[in-house]
Each structure stands twice: as structure tokens, then as C-alpha cells.
Design a protein around this motif. Structure first.
Motif, PDB file in Angstrom:
ATOM      1  N   GLY A  89       9.218  -3.179   2.532  1.00  0.00           N
ATOM      2  CA  GLY A  89       8.084  -3.451   3.388  1.00  0.00           C
ATOM      3  C   GLY A  89       6.937  -3.895   2.522  1.00  0.00           C
ATOM      4  N   GLN A  90       5.970  -4.378   3.131  1.00  0.00           N
ATOM      5  CA  GLN A  90       4.875  -4.926   2.356  1.00  0.00           C
ATOM      6  C   GLN A  90       3.824  -3.863   2.066  1.00  0.00           C
ATOM      7  OE1 GLN A  90       3.409  -8.706   3.070  1.00  0.00           O
ATOM      8  NE2 GLN A  90       5.344  -9.406   2.275  1.00  0.00           N
ATOM      9  N   LEU A  91       3.531  -3.713   0.793  1.00  0.00           N
ATOM     10  CA  LEU A  91       2.357  -2.967   0.369  1.00  0.00           C
ATOM     11  C   LEU A  91       1.327  -4.027   0.003  1.00  0.00           C
ATOM     12  CD1 LEU A  91       3.841  -0.201  -1.976  1.00  0.00           C
ATOM     13  CD2 LEU A  91       2.955   0.095   0.328  1.00  0.00           C
ATOM     14  N   ALA A  92       0.110  -3.817   0.393  1.00  0.00           N
ATOM     15  CA  ALA A  92      -0.938  -4.785   0.099  1.00  0.00           C
ATOM     16  C   ALA A  92      -1.083  -4.958  -1.410  1.00  0.00           C
ATOM     17  CB  ALA A  92      -2.258  -4.323   0.699  1.00  0.00           C
ATOM     18  N   LEU A  93      -1.317  -6.183  -1.821  1.00  0.00           N
ATOM     19  CA  LEU A  93      -1.540  -6.489  -3.233  1.00  0.00           C
ATOM     20  C   LEU A  93      -2.642  -5.606  -3.814  1.00  0.00           C
ATOM     21  CD1 LEU A  93      -1.105  -8.273  -5.748  1.00  0.00           C
ATOM     22  CD2 LEU A  93      -2.721  -9.891  -4.743  1.00  0.00           C
ATOM     23  N   GLU A  94      -3.690  -5.382  -3.053  1.00  0.00           N
ATOM     24  CA  GLU A  94      -4.792  -4.543  -3.513  1.00  0.00           C
ATOM     25  C   GLU A  94      -4.330  -3.110  -3.772  1.00  0.00           C
ATOM     26  OE1 GLU A  94      -4.940  -6.393  -0.630  1.00  0.00           O
ATOM     27  OE2 GLU A  94      -6.096  -8.054  -1.478  1.00  0.00           O
ATOM     28  N   LEU A  95      -3.415  -2.599  -2.947  1.00  0.00           N
ATOM     29  CA  LEU A  95      -2.900  -1.246  -3.144  1.00  0.00           C
ATOM     30  C   LEU A  95      -2.037  -1.188  -4.400  1.00  0.00           C
ATOM     31  CD1 LEU A  95      -2.526   1.696  -2.281  1.00  0.00           C
ATOM     32  CD2 LEU A  95      -0.607   0.939  -0.850  1.00  0.00           C
ATOM     33  N   ILE A  96      -1.175  -2.164  -4.580  1.00  0.00           N
ATOM     34  CA  ILE A  96      -0.305  -2.178  -5.768  1.00  0.00           C
ATOM     35  C   ILE A  96      -1.142  -2.222  -7.039  1.00  0.00           C
ATOM     36  CG2 ILE A  96       1.471  -3.468  -7.014  1.00  0.00           C
ATOM     37  CD1 ILE A  96       2.407  -4.480  -4.204  1.00  0.00           C
ATOM     38  N   THR A  97      -2.129  -3.115  -7.094  1.00  0.00           N
ATOM     39  CA  THR A  97      -2.956  -3.206  -8.308  1.00  0.00           C
ATOM     40  C   THR A  97      -3.796  -1.944  -8.483  1.00  0.00           C
ATOM     41  OG1 THR A  97      -4.645  -4.498  -7.129  1.00  0.00           O
ATOM     42  CG2 THR A  97      -2.991  -5.720  -8.402  1.00  0.00           C
ATOM     43  N   HIS A  98      -4.268  -1.364  -7.389  1.00  0.00           N
ATOM     44  CA  HIS A  98      -5.009  -0.101  -7.477  1.00  0.00           C
ATOM     45  C   HIS A  98      -4.128   1.003  -8.074  1.00  0.00           C
ATOM     46  CE1 HIS A  98      -7.242   3.502  -6.430  1.00  0.00           C
ATOM     47  NE2 HIS A  98      -6.176   3.910  -5.762  1.00  0.00           N
ATOM     48  N   LEU A  99      -2.872   1.065  -7.652  1.00  0.00           N
ATOM     49  CA  LEU A  99      -1.977   2.117  -8.150  1.00  0.00           C
ATOM     50  C   LEU A  99      -1.573   1.870  -9.603  1.00  0.00           C
ATOM     51  CD1 LEU A  99       0.142   2.788  -4.950  1.00  0.00           C
ATOM     52  CD2 LEU A  99      -1.741   4.153  -5.897  1.00  0.00           C
TER      53      LEU A  99
END
Length: 122
Positions: A89-99
Motif C-alpha cells: 500500500g502506499q505510504l506517503a513520501l513525506e512519511l517515509i522520509t520522516h521515518l
């Protein structure tokens, strides 16, 4: 987010290197020789894209409750690591970079003062 974008993002962080310390499959990103991200290339190529990232235990619990494709770290400490399954599923790019940022920051926070000083002087 594809693997090259993740690689570029991780390597853009201060003091970061990449290596294959376990075998030719597991790409590891380290800040001053401390791991903050791991990716299985074989799984990525087979359509099972995932990345292991360090996280604060309380924050991990909240993330896992909120996102079904963020789970306890595969082959890692379940308390301190999460696996983000990017193929389910899609995780927002902003969430991935934040993590990724959070993982990097957690590792830096756990370093000795001398190591943090060395990192700041790079």
C-alpha cells in the motif's frame, strides 16, 4: 519511493555510508558505522519492497496501530525497529522520509558525545 530514491536520500545524510556487511543481499546504511536503515535487494526486486528503520518504542507502537504496512522489524529487535512494507500500500513520501530521518536521529542520539562531535565536524 523507489530504491534509488531511498538510497540517494539516505546517502545525503551527514556521515552516512552504505555497505553489505551481512551478505550481497542486505544493503545497510550507517551513520558513523551505526546502522539506521536496511533493505533486502532480493525482496525489493521480487516486488516485496521493504525497509527496516530504527524507531522510538512508543512511537513504533503508534505507527503500527495506524498503518497496517508498518510492522515490527523483520529479523530485528521488535521493540526498536520497524519494517515498512512499501509494496502493500502506499505510504506517503513525506512519511517515509520522516521515518528515515527519525531512524537516523535515533542512532545519532544514542552515540557517545565524542562520536556526535566527530559527526558534527564532518
Amino acid at each position: 519511493m523507489n530504491i534509488e530514491a531511498i538510497r540517494t536520500y539516505c546517502l545525503g545524510k551527514k556521515g552516512t555510508s552504505e555497505s553489505f556487511p551481512f551478505d550481497e543481499d542486505i544493503l545497510v546504511f550507517k551513520v558513523l558505522d551505526k546502522m539506521f536503515a536496511l533493505i533486502s535487494l532480493k525482496k525489493w526486486e521480487s516486488g516485496q519492497a521493504a525497509i527496516n528503520l530504527k524507531a522510538d518504542p512508543d512511537y513504533s507502537e503508534r505507527l503500527r496501530a495506524q498503518y497496517s504496512n508498518i510492522r515490527p522489524g523483520y529479523h530485528m529487535s521488535k521493540k526498536h525497529w520497524n519494517t515498512l512494507y512499501l509494496h502493500e500500500g502506499q505510504l506517503a513520501l513525506e512519511l517515509i522520509t520522516h521515518l528515515i530521518d527519525h531512524s537516523y536521529d535515533m542512532v545519532v542520539k544514542g552515540m557517545t558525545k565524542k562520536m556526535r562531535d566527530n559527526l558534527n565536524n564532518l
